[in-house]
Design an enzyme around this catalytic site. Structure first.
Site: not given
Ligand code: DSN
Length: 422
Positions: A55, A57, A202, A229, A232, A238
């Site tokens: 933990y 925090e 974003d 994110t 990707k 993730r």
């Molecule tokens: N689920 C993601 C995507 O496939 O683009 C976006 O959150």
């Protein structure tokens, strides 16, 4: 498969069996969902480590629990690497994923009822950009803009300026989840400046491409906040990151913790640190360059074979195919058909789609994962040809089976990182 999971096999045969099947699925076929990728063995080791026990925090040097001397090292490494990669002054690496990451930004700057300008979902925006089914859409007043059909899917910025002056948003948000073109940061910045709004980009989908310097960086255009994110094109575990100017560091950090989240997932942050270090290496720039080359070739192959792509092409790692116009059936059917040839893509709404989201008119295809496996332009030509052949064949099971054999044969020569095959 080589057995790397002895303990799991002994204690939980059900989970073990599902994992073995998933390993096989990921190896014999190919993932063309543009938001997916394959992480390295080093990232997998970090995610699967005992950092999950802790933990933490708070933030490095200011934790609410003892024993954080080593998690501090990990989180500081991740933050410093993110700052270097994205050329920014502050990085928060704690958001658990993309949705909380965007929520933390809205909640940092807006009160309930405040206006945010974001892209309409069917034109490529994300659920968190104000779709009515998202809680964010209930809390804030999202004004959603669209792309222009006559201009190959570009945004009408004169119209957007007018809307901004009328609605006076607190945040002007530029960012997408299903948009195959580059992002026009200059116009968004001009619009935000005209109405005194915060600029937010974003870049969840193109984070790795921006980090590698093969796509434009919103900070070079004076943006205040950038979210991405980590799983990707950035090829990490993730998670999510909020990157910003120093002046917003405190409000962003407070908004993530304690505002929105509790204990960060330190094993994930360890994986993010490893992935960011990989992204700082010259090989990652080569990877990102190849992602774009592969995308262009795949899009051209599909279009040359008669497939209609939204905006008639791509500037990034993805393309959105209009299946109804191309083949006369919907995206759900197309997704199912591609599954039968061991190609995973995802059904997708197209601008102002007349069909519902679970049976939309399109599919989304992208090259980040295939490129990680080492595929190049010639492989994209093959995949593109097989995709069109399969979608034309649709219910011809014999033809689909023979295409599947070709796909699997191709995939055999390109290993999935982190999976040891005998
Ligand atoms: N689920 C993601 C995507 O496939 O683009 C976006 O959150």
């Amino acid at each position: 498969m080589v057995n790397q999971f002895e303990a799991l096999k002994k204690t939980d045969i059900d989970v073990y069996t599902a994992l073995m099947s998933e390993m096989e699925r990921q190896s014999y076929g190919i993932e063309l969902i543009p938001s997916e990728n394959y992480v390295s063995a080093a990232v997998l080791e970090a995610i699967g480590s005992i950092f999950t026990n802790k933990y933490s925090e708070g933030y490095p040097g200011k934790r609410y629990y003892g024993g954080n001397q080593f998690t501090d090292v990990i989180e500081t490494l991740a933050r410093e690497r993110a700052k270097k990669l994205f050329k920014c002054e502050h990085a928060n690496v704690q958001p658990l994923s993309g949705s909380p990451m965007n929520q933390a930004v809205y909640l940092a700057f807006c009160k309930p009822g405040d206006t945010i300008l974001g892209m309409d979902l069917s034109h490529g925006g994300h659920l968190t950009h104000g779709h009515p089914v998202s809680h964010m859409g209930k809390i804030f007043n999202f004004v959603r803009y669209k792309t222009h059909p006559e201009e190959n899917g570009r945004i009408d910025f004169d119209e957007l300026m007018k809307v901004a002056k009328e609605t006076k948003p607190k945040i002007v948000l530029c960012g997408y989840t299903s948009y195959p073109r580059d992002y026009d940061y200059t116009y968004f910045k001009e619009i935000a400046d005209a109405v005194g709004a915060i600029t937010m980009a974003d870049i969840a989908h193109i984070g790795g491409l921006v980090a590698a310097g093969v796509m434009r960086n919103p900070f070079d255009y004076g943006f205040d906040i950038v979210t991405t994110t980590t799983h990707k094109t950035l090829r990490g575990p993730r998670g999510g990151m909020i990157l910003c100017k120093k002046e917003f560091a405190e409000v962003i950090d407070k908004s993530v913790f304690p505002g929105l989240q509790g204990g960060p997932h330190m094993n994930t942050i360890a994986g993010i640190a490893v992935a960011l270090n990989e992204a700082l290496q010259p090989e990652f720039k080569e990877y990102a360059t190849q992602v774009l080359k592969n995308s262009k070739v795949l899009a051209k192959t599909l279009m040359d074979s008669g497939m209609k792509l939204v905006t008639n092409g791509t500037d990034n790692h993805m393309m959105v195919a209009d299946i109804v116009t191309s083949f006369g059936y919907d995206g759900k059917e197309a997704e199912k058909t591609l599954d039968k040839i061991a190609i995973t893509a995802n059904k997708q709404v197209i601008p102002d789609d007349a069909n519902p989201p679970l049976r939309p008119s399109g599919i989304r295809i992208g090259t980040p994962a295939a490129t990680t496996r080492g595929m190049k332009e010639a492989d994209m030509e093959k995949l593109g040809k097989w995709i069109v052949e399969a979608l034309q064949a649709k219910d011809d099971e014999q033809k689909l089976a023979s295409i599947k054999e070709n796909v699997m044969k191709l995939c055999k020569s390109f290993k999935v990182p982190g999976i040891k095959v005998k």
